[in-house]
Design a protein around this motif. Structure first.
Motif, PDB file in Angstrom:
ATOM      1  N   LEU A  41       0.826  -1.206   0.000  1.00  0.00           N
ATOM      2  CA  LEU A  41       0.000   0.000   0.000  1.00  0.00           C
ATOM      3  C   LEU A  41       0.861   1.257   0.000  1.00  0.00           C
ATOM      4  CD1 LEU A  41      -2.834  -0.999   2.491  1.00  0.00           C
ATOM      5  CD2 LEU A  41      -3.062  -0.650   0.021  1.00  0.00           C
ATOM      6  N   ASP A  42       1.939   1.251   0.775  1.00  0.00           N
ATOM      7  CA  ASP A  42       2.850   2.400   0.797  1.00  0.00           C
ATOM      8  C   ASP A  42       3.465   2.645  -0.580  1.00  0.00           C
ATOM      9  OD1 ASP A  42       2.372   2.908   3.473  1.00  0.00           O
ATOM     10  OD2 ASP A  42       4.225   1.920   4.176  1.00  0.00           O
ATOM     11  N   ARG A  43       3.898   1.569  -1.245  1.00  0.00           N
ATOM     12  CA  ARG A  43       4.486   1.718  -2.587  1.00  0.00           C
ATOM     13  C   ARG A  43       3.452   2.254  -3.573  1.00  0.00           C
ATOM     14  NH1 ARG A  43       7.099  -3.111  -0.967  1.00  0.00           N
ATOM     15  NH2 ARG A  43       5.591  -4.395  -2.074  1.00  0.00           N
ATOM     16  N   ALA A  44       2.231   1.755  -3.493  1.00  0.00           N
ATOM     17  CA  ALA A  44       1.172   2.225  -4.396  1.00  0.00           C
ATOM     18  C   ALA A  44       0.859   3.696  -4.127  1.00  0.00           C
ATOM     19  CB  ALA A  44      -0.082   1.378  -4.232  1.00  0.00           C
ATOM     20  N   LEU A  45       0.812   4.090  -2.864  1.00  0.00           N
ATOM     21  CA  LEU A  45       0.555   5.486  -2.518  1.00  0.00           C
ATOM     22  C   LEU A  45       1.677   6.385  -3.024  1.00  0.00           C
ATOM     23  CD1 LEU A  45      -1.223   7.578  -1.155  1.00  0.00           C
ATOM     24  CD2 LEU A  45      -0.074   7.056   0.997  1.00  0.00           C
ATOM     25  N   ASP A  46       2.918   5.935  -2.893  1.00  0.00           N
ATOM     26  CA  ASP A  46       4.049   6.704  -3.420  1.00  0.00           C
ATOM     27  C   ASP A  46       3.916   6.905  -4.923  1.00  0.00           C
ATOM     28  OD1 ASP A  46       5.197   6.901  -0.899  1.00  0.00           O
ATOM     29  OD2 ASP A  46       6.649   5.267  -1.247  1.00  0.00           O
ATOM     30  N   GLN A  47       3.519   5.860  -5.635  1.00  0.00           N
ATOM     31  CA  GLN A  47       3.353   5.962  -7.079  1.00  0.00           C
ATOM     32  C   GLN A  47       2.228   6.936  -7.428  1.00  0.00           C
ATOM     33  OE1 GLN A  47       2.669   2.269  -9.122  1.00  0.00           O
ATOM     34  NE2 GLN A  47       2.469   3.247 -11.109  1.00  0.00           N
ATOM     35  N   ILE A  48       1.123   6.865  -6.714  1.00  0.00           N
ATOM     36  CA  ILE A  48       0.006   7.784  -6.955  1.00  0.00           C
ATOM     37  C   ILE A  48       0.449   9.224  -6.713  1.00  0.00           C
ATOM     38  CG2 ILE A  48      -2.240   8.538  -6.075  1.00  0.00           C
ATOM     39  CD1 ILE A  48      -2.826   5.510  -5.594  1.00  0.00           C
ATOM     40  N   GLU A  49       1.197   9.453  -5.637  1.00  0.00           N
ATOM     41  CA  GLU A  49       1.674  10.803  -5.331  1.00  0.00           C
ATOM     42  C   GLU A  49       2.615  11.314  -6.422  1.00  0.00           C
ATOM     43  OE1 GLU A  49       3.338  10.362  -1.417  1.00  0.00           O
ATOM     44  OE2 GLU A  49       1.393  10.679  -0.455  1.00  0.00           O
ATOM     45  N   ARG A  50       3.509  10.459  -6.920  1.00  0.00           N
ATOM     46  CA  ARG A  50       4.415  10.867  -8.005  1.00  0.00           C
ATOM     47  C   ARG A  50       3.636  11.223  -9.268  1.00  0.00           C
ATOM     48  NH1 ARG A  50       7.340   6.513  -6.065  1.00  0.00           N
ATOM     49  NH2 ARG A  50       6.653   5.208  -7.795  1.00  0.00           N
ATOM     50  N   GLU A  51       2.661  10.390  -9.622  1.00  0.00           N
ATOM     51  CA  GLU A  51       1.857  10.647 -10.819  1.00  0.00           C
ATOM     52  C   GLU A  51       1.029  11.919 -10.669  1.00  0.00           C
ATOM     53  OE1 GLU A  51       1.926   9.059 -13.767  1.00  0.00           O
ATOM     54  OE2 GLU A  51       3.495   7.747 -13.015  1.00  0.00           O
ATOM     55  N   ALA A  52       0.468  12.139  -9.481  1.00  0.00           N
ATOM     56  CA  ALA A  52      -0.310  13.357  -9.242  1.00  0.00           C
ATOM     57  C   ALA A  52       0.577  14.586  -9.345  1.00  0.00           C
ATOM     58  CB  ALA A  52      -0.992  13.299  -7.874  1.00  0.00           C
ATOM     59  N   ASP A  53       1.803  14.498  -8.832  1.00  0.00           N
ATOM     60  CA  ASP A  53       2.738  15.614  -8.922  1.00  0.00           C
ATOM     61  C   ASP A  53       3.092  15.906 -10.385  1.00  0.00           C
ATOM     62  OD1 ASP A  53       4.522  17.592  -7.693  1.00  0.00           O
ATOM     63  OD2 ASP A  53       6.140  16.297  -8.431  1.00  0.00           O
ATOM     64  N   LEU A  54       3.347  14.858 -11.160  1.00  0.00           N
ATOM     65  CA  LEU A  54       3.641  15.056 -12.585  1.00  0.00           C
ATOM     66  C   LEU A  54       2.462  15.697 -13.312  1.00  0.00           C
ATOM     67  CD1 LEU A  54       5.491  11.738 -13.510  1.00  0.00           C
ATOM     68  CD2 LEU A  54       6.467  14.045 -13.437  1.00  0.00           C
ATOM     69  N   LEU A  55       1.268  15.254 -13.015  1.00  0.00           N
ATOM     70  CA  LEU A  55       0.078  15.817 -13.638  1.00  0.00           C
ATOM     71  C   LEU A  55      -0.085  17.288 -13.256  1.00  0.00           C
ATOM     72  CD1 LEU A  55      -2.479  15.524 -15.322  1.00  0.00           C
ATOM     73  CD2 LEU A  55      -3.631  14.666 -13.277  1.00  0.00           C
ATOM     74  N   ALA A  56       0.110  17.604 -11.978  1.00  0.00           N
ATOM     75  CA  ALA A  56      -0.010  18.994 -11.532  1.00  0.00           C
ATOM     76  C   ALA A  56       1.027  19.872 -12.216  1.00  0.00           C
ATOM     77  CB  ALA A  56       0.150  19.074 -10.015  1.00  0.00           C
ATOM     78  N   ARG A  57       2.249  19.376 -12.346  1.00  0.00           N
ATOM     79  CA  ARG A  57       3.297  20.148 -13.036  1.00  0.00           C
ATOM     80  C   ARG A  57       2.939  20.362 -14.505  1.00  0.00           C
ATOM     81  NH1 ARG A  57       8.481  20.233 -10.364  1.00  0.00           N
ATOM     82  NH2 ARG A  57       8.300  19.181  -8.350  1.00  0.00           N
ATOM     83  N   HIS A  58       2.416  19.344 -15.134  1.00  0.00           N
ATOM     84  CA  HIS A  58       2.019  19.447 -16.534  1.00  0.00           C
ATOM     85  C   HIS A  58       0.910  20.492 -16.709  1.00  0.00           C
ATOM     86  CE1 HIS A  58       1.127  18.259 -20.640  1.00  0.00           C
ATOM     87  NE2 HIS A  58      -0.145  18.118 -20.296  1.00  0.00           N
ATOM     88  N   LEU A  59      -0.091  20.430 -15.833  1.00  0.00           N
ATOM     89  CA  LEU A  59      -1.197  21.388 -15.921  1.00  0.00           C
ATOM     90  C   LEU A  59      -0.721  22.809 -15.648  1.00  0.00           C
ATOM     91  CD1 LEU A  59      -4.028  19.348 -14.178  1.00  0.00           C
ATOM     92  CD2 LEU A  59      -3.772  19.827 -16.623  1.00  0.00           C
ATOM     93  N   MET A  60       0.175  22.992 -14.669  1.00  0.00           N
ATOM     94  CA  MET A  60       0.710  24.326 -14.391  1.00  0.00           C
ATOM     95  C   MET A  60       1.511  24.843 -15.580  1.00  0.00           C
ATOM     96  SD  MET A  60       1.798  24.561 -10.389  1.00  0.00           S
ATOM     97  CE  MET A  60       2.524  22.940 -10.208  1.00  0.00           C
ATOM     98  N   SER A  61       2.254  23.963 -16.223  1.00  0.00           N
ATOM     99  CA  SER A  61       3.044  24.355 -17.391  1.00  0.00           C
ATOM    100  C   SER A  61       2.127  24.822 -18.526  1.00  0.00           C
ATOM    101  CB  SER A  61       3.903  23.183 -17.863  1.00  0.00           C
ATOM    102  OG  SER A  61       4.597  23.513 -19.037  1.00  0.00           O
TER     103      SER A  61
END
Length: 85
Positions: free
Chosen positions: A43-63
């Motif tokens: 669960l921790d690994r899956a949460l880390d992956q979700i957080e990384r993907e959400a961060d990438l998406l947020a950066r993309h949208l801000m860009s």
């Protein structure tokens, strides 16, 4: 399956109430400590992956938003006065 509630069943086991995020099915299980720990690690690994993907998406949208704002400045559609109170 995602844990929704859990607690120690005894000195060497955990009781876990699980729910499927896809279909809503529920299940309860009593598992040894090692199984509960591995499940927690997964669960921790899956949460880390979700957080990384959400961060990438947020950066993309801000860009993209920055590009739109820059284009509006370049075309004199807006200027600094548009941001004054």
């Amino acid at each position: 399956m995602h844990p929704v509630r859990w607690g120690e069943a005894d000195a060497k086991h955990w009781w876990i109430s699980l729910r499927c995020g896809g279909c809503g099915a529920r299940r309860e299980a009593v598992v040894p400590d090692a199984v509960a720990q591995e499940f927690d690690n997964q669960l921790d690994r899956a949460l880390d992956q979700i957080e990384r993907e959400a961060d990438l998406l947020a950066r993309h949208l801000m860009s993209e938003e920055a590009d739109v704002l820059a284009a509006a400045f370049d075309r004199d559609l807006i200027d600094v006065d548009d941001f004054r109170r």
